[in-house]
Design an enzyme around this catalytic site. Structure first.
Site, short mmCIF file in Angstrom:
data_model
loop_
_atom_site.label_atom_id
_atom_site.label_comp_id
_atom_site.label_asym_id
_atom_site.label_seq_id
_atom_site.Cartn_x
_atom_site.Cartn_y
_atom_site.Cartn_z
N LEU A 6 -34.85 -14.62 -1.70
CA LEU A 6 -34.27 -13.83 -2.79
C LEU A 6 -34.54 -12.35 -2.49
O LEU A 6 -35.69 -11.95 -2.31
CB LEU A 6 -34.90 -14.22 -4.13
CG LEU A 6 -34.21 -13.75 -5.41
CD1 LEU A 6 -34.80 -14.49 -6.62
CD2 LEU A 6 -34.28 -12.26 -5.68
N GLY A 9 -32.05 -5.89 -5.42
CA GLY A 9 -31.36 -4.65 -5.02
C GLY A 9 -30.44 -4.91 -3.84
O GLY A 9 -30.31 -4.07 -2.94
N SER A 11 -27.14 -5.24 -3.83
CA SER A 11 -25.74 -4.81 -3.95
C SER A 11 -25.46 -3.58 -3.09
O SER A 11 -24.33 -3.16 -2.96
CB SER A 11 -25.41 -4.51 -5.42
OG SER A 11 -26.16 -3.41 -5.88
N GLY A 13 -27.17 -0.61 0.15
CA GLY A 13 -28.20 -0.09 1.05
C GLY A 13 -29.07 -1.10 1.76
O GLY A 13 -28.59 -2.06 2.38
N ILE A 14 -30.38 -0.86 1.69
CA ILE A 14 -31.36 -1.66 2.45
C ILE A 14 -31.32 -3.12 2.01
O ILE A 14 -31.32 -4.03 2.85
CB ILE A 14 -32.79 -1.06 2.27
CG1 ILE A 14 -32.87 0.32 2.94
CG2 ILE A 14 -33.85 -2.00 2.82
CD1 ILE A 14 -34.19 1.06 2.75
N GLY A 15 -31.26 -3.37 0.69
CA GLY A 15 -31.26 -4.74 0.18
C GLY A 15 -30.04 -5.51 0.67
O GLY A 15 -30.14 -6.66 1.09
N SER A 130 -42.43 3.00 0.82
CA SER A 130 -41.77 4.11 1.51
C SER A 130 -42.84 4.92 2.23
O SER A 130 -43.99 4.94 1.79
CB SER A 130 -41.08 5.01 0.47
OG SER A 130 -40.57 6.17 1.09
N TYR A 143 -41.57 9.80 -7.45
CA TYR A 143 -41.15 8.75 -6.52
C TYR A 143 -42.34 8.34 -5.63
O TYR A 143 -42.65 7.16 -5.49
CB TYR A 143 -39.98 9.26 -5.66
CG TYR A 143 -39.47 8.24 -4.67
CD1 TYR A 143 -38.75 7.14 -5.11
CD2 TYR A 143 -39.73 8.37 -3.31
CE1 TYR A 143 -38.28 6.19 -4.19
CE2 TYR A 143 -39.26 7.44 -2.40
CZ TYR A 143 -38.54 6.35 -2.84
OH TYR A 143 -38.08 5.41 -1.95
P1 NAP Z 1 -29.65 2.07 -3.02
O1 NAP Z 1 -28.59 2.03 -1.98
O2 NAP Z 1 -29.53 3.01 -4.15
O3 NAP Z 1 -29.87 0.59 -3.58
C1 NAP Z 1 -30.69 0.33 -4.68
C2 NAP Z 1 -30.50 -1.10 -5.12
O4 NAP Z 1 -31.41 -1.39 -6.20
C3 NAP Z 1 -29.09 -1.39 -5.63
O5 NAP Z 1 -28.68 -2.64 -5.12
C4 NAP Z 1 -29.27 -1.47 -7.14
O6 NAP Z 1 -28.32 -2.39 -7.68
C5 NAP Z 1 -30.69 -2.04 -7.23
N1 NAP Z 1 -31.34 -1.81 -8.52
C6 NAP Z 1 -31.65 -0.62 -9.11
N2 NAP Z 1 -32.22 -0.84 -10.30
C7 NAP Z 1 -32.28 -2.19 -10.47
C8 NAP Z 1 -32.74 -3.03 -11.50
N3 NAP Z 1 -33.29 -2.54 -12.64
N4 NAP Z 1 -32.65 -4.37 -11.34
C9 NAP Z 1 -32.08 -4.90 -10.21
N5 NAP Z 1 -31.63 -4.15 -9.21
C10 NAP Z 1 -31.71 -2.81 -9.34
O7 NAP Z 1 -31.07 2.41 -2.35
P2 NAP Z 1 -31.77 1.95 -0.99
O8 NAP Z 1 -31.96 3.16 -0.18
O9 NAP Z 1 -31.12 0.78 -0.41
O10 NAP Z 1 -33.21 1.57 -1.56
C11 NAP Z 1 -33.76 0.27 -1.52
C12 NAP Z 1 -35.27 0.36 -1.55
O11 NAP Z 1 -35.74 1.03 -0.37
C13 NAP Z 1 -35.81 1.19 -2.72
O12 NAP Z 1 -36.98 0.57 -3.22
C14 NAP Z 1 -36.14 2.54 -2.09
O13 NAP Z 1 -37.13 3.21 -2.80
C15 NAP Z 1 -36.61 2.08 -0.72
N6 NAP Z 1 -36.55 3.12 0.32
C16 NAP Z 1 -35.34 3.67 0.69
C17 NAP Z 1 -35.31 4.64 1.70
C18 NAP Z 1 -34.03 5.26 2.19
O14 NAP Z 1 -34.08 6.22 2.97
N7 NAP Z 1 -32.88 4.79 1.81
C19 NAP Z 1 -36.51 5.05 2.30
C20 NAP Z 1 -37.72 4.48 1.89
C21 NAP Z 1 -37.72 3.51 0.91
P3 NAP Z 1 -27.59 -2.29 -9.11
O15 NAP Z 1 -27.49 -0.84 -9.46
O16 NAP Z 1 -26.30 -2.96 -8.85
O17 NAP Z 1 -28.49 -3.07 -10.02
#
Ligand code: NAP
Length: 267
Positions: A6, A9, A11, A13-15, A130, A143
């Site tokens: 499972l 997140g 939908s 980016g990383i997930g 992160s 953050y």
């Molecule tokens: P993203 O593209 O904004 O994706 C965020 C995901 O989280 C979306 O699928 C969103 O889906 C989901 N989400 C947000 N609030 C939620 C909630 N209350 N319940 C369920 N799902 C929720 O960001 P990302 O960069 O992929 O980030 C993913 C993780 O990696 C985060 O924890 C972020 O802090 C970490 N991270 C990212 C980076 C980077 O450079 N991108 C670097 C270090 C760490 P919905 O809005 O559809 O619910």
């Protein structure tokens, strides 16, 4: 039998990248987020409607997985929100929103999944933090604090649940090209006293994410970790420069590191 995964997140980016990469590698993957319809399949990933801040929603989603597969082998706590702006300009409402998602959301998911994993006497929980959680980055204090909190309790959780055959792994990503900049919160209290530094940092963070690697890299890294009998507690998935910055932070005096960070962000 395929392992049941499972990913929260999923939908974007990383997930999304982790979910698709694991599904392509033969895992049975449920991809959870608020904006999807449970049961639909997209890119081989079974969609699961779930809000990590809502315990009822989590219960319903996990019951769905239990009903369909009867087990949960891997939980990837990835859902998170970005936040940028001066601490003084950040409202309590915004701090609460970030902590509800990035900290309580992960805790809620762990608490809900652990009974199933304990019963199986196996399971792996990945908590995504992160590199920004390993240092207090200017204009990203909230953050950084939220990710540091997850670092702390994940380490404690690992020692607590190891006796049940459950592994906890902390993933510390550097920058990846995702939707995080578009979805992040910006400090809402209006004040220009932190200009031009605040705008310069925002521009720099935007550039770093836009120029960053594709997040499917993290999916492949996760598969390698899942294949290890004795995985480490922490894995940085980051550039050599980002890894080096953590090393430097640990060995030089704090004030020197603060000066380096300010120089880097042209403050
Ligand atoms: P993203 O593209 O904004 O994706 C965020 C995901 O989280 C979306 O699928 C969103 O889906 C989901 N989400 C947000 N609030 C939620 C909630 N209350 N319940 C369920 N799902 C929720 O960001 P990302 O960069 O992929 O980030 C993913 C993780 O990696 C985060 O924890 C972020 O802090 C970490 N991270 C990212 C980076 C980077 O450079 N991108 C670097 C270090 C760490 P919905 O809005 O559809 O619910």
């Amino acid at each position: 039998m395929s392992k049941v995964v499972l990913v929260t997140g999923a939908s974007s980016g990383i997930g999304r990248a982790i979910a698709i990469t694991l599904s392509n590698a033969g895992y049975k993957v449920f991809g959870a987020s608020r904006s999807v319809e449970t049961g639909l399949v997209s890119d081989g990933v079974i969609q699961l409607q779930l809000d990590v801040t809502n315990e009822e929603s989590i219960k319903k989603a996990l019951s769905y997985v239990q009903e369909k597969e009867g087990r949960l082998d891997v939980l990837v706590n990835n859902a998170g929100l970005g936040m940028i702006g001066a601490l003084e300009n950040t409202s309590s409402r915004q701090v609460e929103e970030i902590f509800q998602t990035n900290v309580y959301g992960v805790l809620n998911m762990c608490r809900a999944a652990l009974p199933m994993m304990r019963q199986q006497r196996s399971g792996t929980i990945f908590n995504v933090t992160s590199i920004a959680g390993l240092m207090g980055l200017p204009f990203r204090g909230i953050y950084s604090a939220s990710k540091s909190a997850v670092e702390g309790f994940s380490e404690a959780l690992s020692a607590e649940v190891n006796q049940f055959g459950i592994k906890v792994i902390i993933i510390e990503p550097g920058d990846f090209k995702t939707g995080i900049n578009e979805n992040r919160r910006i400090a809402e209290l209006q004040s220009s006293v932190y200009e031009p530094f605040q705008s310069a940092v925002i521009a720099q963070v935007n550039r770093e994410v836009n120029d960053a690697p594709d997040p499917s890299l993290i999916g492949h890294a996760l598969i390698r970790m899942l294949k290890k009998n004795h995985p480490r507690l922490r894995y940085k998935v980051a550039t050599p420069f980002q890894r080096f910055s953590v090393l430097v932070r640990d060995i030089i005096p704090d004030r020197w590191f603060e000066t380096l960070v300010k120089r880097y962000y042209k403050m």
